[in-house]
Enzyme design. Structure first.
Site, PDB file in Angstrom:
ATOM      1  N   THR A  65       0.827  -1.209   0.000  1.00  0.00           N
ATOM      2  CA  THR A  65       0.000   0.000   0.000  1.00  0.00           C
ATOM      3  C   THR A  65       0.864   1.262   0.000  1.00  0.00           C
ATOM      4  O   THR A  65       0.660   2.164  -0.812  1.00  0.00           O
ATOM      5  CB  THR A  65      -0.882  -0.004   1.274  1.00  0.00           C
ATOM      6  OG1 THR A  65      -1.528  -1.261   1.321  1.00  0.00           O
ATOM      7  CG2 THR A  65      -1.892   1.105   1.274  1.00  0.00           C
ATOM      8  N   ALA A  93      13.657  19.776  -4.079  1.00  0.00           N
ATOM      9  CA  ALA A  93      14.877  19.006  -3.774  1.00  0.00           C
ATOM     10  C   ALA A  93      16.088  19.586  -4.507  1.00  0.00           C
ATOM     11  O   ALA A  93      17.223  19.377  -4.088  1.00  0.00           O
ATOM     12  CB  ALA A  93      14.674  17.551  -4.182  1.00  0.00           C
ATOM     13  N   LYS A 116       8.641   1.050  12.123  1.00  0.00           N
ATOM     14  CA  LYS A 116       8.835   1.411  13.544  1.00  0.00           C
ATOM     15  C   LYS A 116       9.209   0.209  14.395  1.00  0.00           C
ATOM     16  O   LYS A 116       9.976   0.336  15.353  1.00  0.00           O
ATOM     17  CB  LYS A 116       7.587   2.083  14.125  1.00  0.00           C
ATOM     18  CG  LYS A 116       6.316   1.273  13.990  1.00  0.00           C
ATOM     19  CD  LYS A 116       5.533   1.736  12.813  1.00  0.00           C
ATOM     20  CE  LYS A 116       4.439   0.775  12.424  1.00  0.00           C
ATOM     21  NZ  LYS A 116       3.811   1.160  11.182  1.00  0.00           N
ATOM     22  N   VAL A 166       6.534   7.044  12.514  1.00  0.00           N
ATOM     23  CA  VAL A 166       5.719   7.484  13.655  1.00  0.00           C
ATOM     24  C   VAL A 166       4.645   8.447  13.163  1.00  0.00           C
ATOM     25  O   VAL A 166       4.947   9.481  12.572  1.00  0.00           O
ATOM     26  CB  VAL A 166       6.582   8.188  14.731  1.00  0.00           C
ATOM     27  CG1 VAL A 166       5.717   8.582  15.923  1.00  0.00           C
ATOM     28  CG2 VAL A 166       7.728   7.293  15.178  1.00  0.00           C
ATOM     29  N   ILE A 202       2.178  12.875   9.763  1.00  0.00           N
ATOM     30  CA  ILE A 202       2.462  14.013  10.655  1.00  0.00           C
ATOM     31  C   ILE A 202       3.985  14.159  10.788  1.00  0.00           C
ATOM     32  O   ILE A 202       4.654  13.205  11.172  1.00  0.00           O
ATOM     33  CB  ILE A 202       1.867  13.785  12.067  1.00  0.00           C
ATOM     34  CG1 ILE A 202       0.357  13.509  12.002  1.00  0.00           C
ATOM     35  CG2 ILE A 202       2.165  14.961  12.979  1.00  0.00           C
ATOM     36  CD1 ILE A 202      -0.262  13.167  13.357  1.00  0.00           C
ATOM     37  N   ASP A 205       2.288  -1.575  18.801  1.00  0.00           N
ATOM     38  CA  ASP A 205       2.618  -0.612  17.736  1.00  0.00           C
ATOM     39  C   ASP A 205       2.798   0.797  18.323  1.00  0.00           C
ATOM     40  O   ASP A 205       3.768   1.490  18.002  1.00  0.00           O
ATOM     41  CB  ASP A 205       1.487  -0.626  16.688  1.00  0.00           C
ATOM     42  CG  ASP A 205       1.691   0.418  15.612  1.00  0.00           C
ATOM     43  OD1 ASP A 205       2.583   0.234  14.778  1.00  0.00           O
ATOM     44  OD2 ASP A 205       0.954   1.427  15.615  1.00  0.00           O
ATOM     45  N   LYS A 217       6.295   3.274  18.609  1.00  0.00           N
ATOM     46  CA  LYS A 217       6.366   4.687  18.184  1.00  0.00           C
ATOM     47  C   LYS A 217       6.755   5.604  19.343  1.00  0.00           C
ATOM     48  O   LYS A 217       7.608   6.482  19.182  1.00  0.00           O
ATOM     49  CB  LYS A 217       5.016   5.103  17.590  1.00  0.00           C
ATOM     50  CG  LYS A 217       4.694   4.349  16.292  1.00  0.00           C
ATOM     51  CD  LYS A 217       3.240   4.507  15.896  1.00  0.00           C
ATOM     52  CE  LYS A 217       2.907   3.777  14.613  1.00  0.00           C
ATOM     53  NZ  LYS A 217       1.469   3.655  14.368  1.00  0.00           N
TER      54      LYS A 217
HETATM   55  N1  HSE Z   1      -1.336   0.007  12.328  1.00  0.00           N
HETATM   56  C1  HSE Z   1      -1.045   1.398  12.507  1.00  0.00           C
HETATM   57  C2  HSE Z   1      -2.258   2.114  13.056  1.00  0.00           C
HETATM   58  C3  HSE Z   1      -0.681   2.110  11.231  1.00  0.00           C
HETATM   59  O1  HSE Z   1      -3.324   1.523  13.194  1.00  0.00           O
HETATM   60  O2  HSE Z   1      -2.117   3.284  13.355  1.00  0.00           O
HETATM   61  C4  HSE Z   1       0.760   2.036  10.886  1.00  0.00           C
HETATM   62  O3  HSE Z   1       1.581   2.495  11.899  1.00  0.00           O
END
Ligand code: HSE
Length: 444
Positions: A21, A41, A113, A140, A144, A209, A213
């Protein structure tokens, strides 16, 4: 006056490993905005090679004149690259690939990450020794630019805390649980059916996850190495929708927050469901959106909001890293922005505090017999433990029921204090079930 044309022979040559993706997003944004990105750039940015296990994707790339490889390590050997983008994910093959790339002195851009939270110290050290840069803005909070903010925009500050909604899947689930009054399991099943949650959602729903981060943000905020193994992690799978409703009644929202904070004794590093006053901006971040609050001693509170996942938001961050590398190609790696914001030899190994040493407000839900003296017993235990009550209510007992819920919010205290008080409260014969304890973050 028309902009001066770019020198095509000076293009930054990029190899892209992983055409999923995000890889697809990188290809389409780079192609759609090629001219403008090139003008920023100072040179064109060109994907010259790709690697993916899927032969159909390789064929499509080849039909567009891009060299395609089944094995990304072979791409490193055979293609002439200035930068490798790693979008494979995980810490198996991706680790070998990134280490092989930096071992050759090749710059890497990654959204991984998990890899950096677990193996970042080894990867950054090798890159530093070989004069390579590993850029990871996309790792992260997706689109953003929080890493840019911490490593560059806020460098004047002593960072006091970073707290964020940095997992979109869990924020979507929590928003749905609150709005529709559904259970965690019901919303998760629906999110999976709609493709919003992974088939195996463990890393997201158990807070892993988000912990990856916040670990990276913590290292950059406080100038220390990456300390994922010391992060305290609680997810949302055991969160009861009753507590979301009670929190609402008290004027709070429950969010899965990654929090890292400087204390005199060390650093707090934790992920858990957290009550936030509903009047705070971050409490109103709904659905799959992400938001991060950074507090600095000079700037005060700053808030960053946006999409934390998805093809083009993540591609936006990947391409920002490519542009940084294109602009700084002639700058020795030792003069570029350091991986973790502080110069490697000036990192400080601060202590990560164990969870019972953190300080927080607490939400308590106690299932009690509906009889006289119960409240007095509970409040006495809290008073004896020097814990001050901030708010309180008791659910009206249903007709004929002999039990009810008592809900309490405490002022800030040490977690060890609340744990010890809860041990005593649990032993009261009028307390009928294990207490529910959630942490509160007031953002004051
Ligand atoms: N799986 C993560 C989320 C997205 O649900 O925010 C990628 O970091």
């Amino acid at each position: 006056m028309a902009a001066k044309p770019l020198n095509q022979s000076a293009a930054l040559r990029v190899g892209l490993a992983g055409l999923g993706t995000v890889g697809g997003g990188v290809m389409s944004v780079l192609s759609r905005n090629a001219e403008e990105i090139g003008r920023r750039a100072g040179r064109p940015i060109q994907i010259v090679a790709v690697a993916d296990l899927d032969s159909a994707k390789r064929k499509e790339a080849q039909s567009n004149g891009v060299a395609a490889f089944e094995n990304a390590l072979e791409m490193l050997e055979k293609a002439e690259l200035d930068v490798l983008i790693e979008l494979i994910g995980g810490y198996g093959f991706a680790k070998d690939l990134v280490l092989a790339a930096v071992g050759r002195g090749l710059n890497v851009v990654t959204a991984n990450k998990a890899l950096l939270a677990v193996h970042g110290n080894e990867i950054f050290a090798k890159a530093e020794a070989k004069g390579a840069t590993v850029a990871f803005e996309a790792a992260v909070a997706g689109g953003i630019p929080i890493i840019k903010a911490l490593r560059e925009g806020l460098v004047a500050n002593q960072i006091l805390s970073v707290a964020g909604i940095i997992n979109g899947t869990t924020n979507f689930i929590l928003s749905e649980m609150r709005e529709k009054g559904l259970s965690f399991a019901e919303v998760l099943a629906e999110a999976q059916r709609l493709g919003y949650a992974e088939a195996d959602p463990t890393f997201d729903v158990e807070g892993v996850d988000a912990a990856h981060k916040i670990t990276l943000l913590s290292a950059m905020a406080f100038g220390m190495s990456v300390r994922f193994e010391q992060a305290h992690i609680e997810g949302i799978s055991r969160l009861d929708s009753q507590d979301i409703a009670y929190a609402d009644r008290l004027g709070y929202r429950i969010k899965l927050l990654g929090i890292t904070r400087r204390r005199p004794q060390g650093i707090e590093l934790r992920v858990h469901p957290t009550l936030i006053p509903a009047k705070r901006l971050i409490a109103n971040v709904e659905g799959a959106m992400n938001a991060v609050v950074v507090r600095g001693d000079a700037v005060g509170e700053t808030l960053y909001y946006g999409k934390g996942a998805g093809a083009e938001p993540t591609a936006s961050a990947v391409i920002a890293d490519l542009v940084d590398l294109a602009r700084s190609a002639d700058v020795p790696a030792s003069s570029r922005v350091p991986h973790l914001g502080f110069q490697p030899k000036h990192r400080e190994e601060l202590q990560v505090l164990p969870i019972d040493s953190i300080e927080s407000g607490y939400y308590l839900r106690l299932r009690v017999s509906d009889e006289s003296g119960v409240l007095a017993d509970i409040t006495k235990v809290l008073a004896d433990s020097k814990i001050s009550i901030d708010a309180f209510f008791q659910r009206e007992a249903d007709d004929g029921q002999k039990q009810t819920d008592v809900i309490l919010l405490t002022h800030t205290c040490k977690e060890s204090q609340i744990l010890s008080a809860l041990k005593t409260i649990s032993s009261l014969k009028t307390v009928l079930a294990a207490p529910v304890m959630l942490r509160v973050e007031s953002f004051e």
